[in-house]
Design an enzyme around this catalytic site. Structure first.
Site, short mmCIF file in Angstrom:
data_model
loop_
_atom_site.label_atom_id
_atom_site.label_comp_id
_atom_site.label_asym_id
_atom_site.label_seq_id
_atom_site.Cartn_x
_atom_site.Cartn_y
_atom_site.Cartn_z
N HIS A 47 0.86 -1.19 0.00
CA HIS A 47 0.00 0.00 0.00
C HIS A 47 0.89 1.24 0.00
CE1 HIS A 47 -2.92 2.99 1.26
NE2 HIS A 47 -3.87 2.14 0.88
N GLU A 69 -3.70 1.78 -7.49
CA GLU A 69 -4.11 2.87 -6.61
C GLU A 69 -3.24 4.10 -6.87
OE1 GLU A 69 -6.37 1.39 -2.96
OE2 GLU A 69 -4.28 1.51 -2.42
N SER A 127 -10.38 6.89 -3.59
CA SER A 127 -11.62 7.65 -3.41
C SER A 127 -12.82 7.03 -4.13
CB SER A 127 -11.42 9.11 -3.83
OG SER A 127 -10.43 9.72 -3.03
C1 PEP Z 1 -6.92 2.93 0.20
O1 PEP Z 1 -6.50 3.23 1.30
O2 PEP Z 1 -6.52 1.88 -0.31
C2 PEP Z 1 -7.88 3.79 -0.47
C3 PEP Z 1 -8.16 3.55 -1.71
O3 PEP Z 1 -8.41 4.82 0.29
P1 PEP Z 1 -9.61 5.80 -0.16
O4 PEP Z 1 -10.71 4.94 -0.70
O5 PEP Z 1 -10.00 6.50 1.12
O6 PEP Z 1 -9.06 6.72 -1.18
#
Ligand code: PEP
Length: 256
Positions: free
Chosen positions: A100, A172, A217
């Site tokens: 992550h 991500e 998000s």
């Molecule tokens: C995450 O922490 O993997 C993430 C995608 O957070 P968020 O959905 O809050 O952007």
């Protein structure tokens, strides 16, 4: 057809009482989510390690799966504060989040260390959810592909293509995590398709079957358009996974 996956990353949030309330609402909400015939989506919840046991007990009898947020590559030993893959597996986890961006950025995790975690997880039959993604600066510099593929190659080089038969990739973009900014469906699809193509070049069937989920998000309002993209197989959800109605509604978006 690839099975969808909607995974919740609670990060360092929740206390036992609020966890119970959240899980009750998610479990009862998901029972009323009707997926159309043939559609398949799995649900995964990754709570803080100290609450894995609590969540596992709560999820007993449901089809929701349990995952860790982090793992140490060593089997056991003098690693104060760390958790091994064997411990996660012993506690009922089926998955673990690896790489992550918060671990990469805040805890200095390198590609090499992440690759070792990936293999350690698989050695205990855990499915790694490998996160890759570029920062805002890297996107603006035009190095999104180079960054994402570099992170992917680090694990491919260490674990080999066969290891990806039992893995999930989460794209991500760092600039979209917790910021309220979401990659547009086209932006996300472009990177997902690049990741799939790269894996397919090494093994076509692995490329075809591997699930690539999007994180950044994701919320009820944008989930359906993201899921409509051909190479987006689900979502890794942070903030919105802490709100039962949002999370249930994201899962329901798989129903189209
Ligand atoms: C995450 O922490 O993997 C993430 C995608 O957070 P968020 O959905 O809050 O952007």
């Amino acid at each position: 057809m690839r099975k969808g996956l909607v995974a919740a990353n609670w990060k360092m949030n929740g206390l036992s009482q609020s966890n119970d309330a959240l899980l009750d609402a998610i479990i009862s909400g998901l029972k009323v989510v009707e997926l159309p015939e043939g559609a398949q989506a799995e649900t995964l919840i990754c709570p803080p390690a100290i609450y894995l046991q609590q969540v596992r007990e709560k999820l007993e009898g449901s089809w929701i799966q349990l995952g860790g947020q982090n793992v140490h590559p060593a089997k056991s030993g003098a690693f104060t504060g760390e958790i091994s893959a064997g411990m996660l597996s012993d506690t009922g986890c089926t998955h673990v989040i690896i790489g992550h961006s918060e671990r990469r950025e805040l805890f200095g995790e390198t590609d090499r260390f992440i690759a070792e975690k990936f293999s350690a997880a698989q050695s205990c039959n855990l499915i790694p959810v490998l996160c890759v993604g570029e920062t805002q600066a890297q996107r603006e510099a035009g190095s999104t592909a180079e960054t994402v593929l570099g992170q992917l190659y680090a694990v491919l080089g260490h674990a080999g293509i066969d290891a990806f038969k039992q893995a999930i990739i989460a794209y991500e973009p760092v600039w979209a995590i917790g910021t309220g900014l979401t990659a547009s469906p086209d932006q996300a699809q472009e990177v997902h398709s690049l990741i799939r193509k790269t894996i397919s070049e090494q093994d076509e069937s692995v490329g075809e079957q591997i699930r690539i989920i999007y994180g950044g998000s994701v919320k009820a309002a944008n989930a359906a358009t993201l899921f409509a993209q051909p190479d987006i197989d689900g979502a890794l959800v942070g903030g919105a996974s802490l709100v039962a109605e949002e999370f249930v509604s994201i899962c329901a978006s798989f129903a189209g």
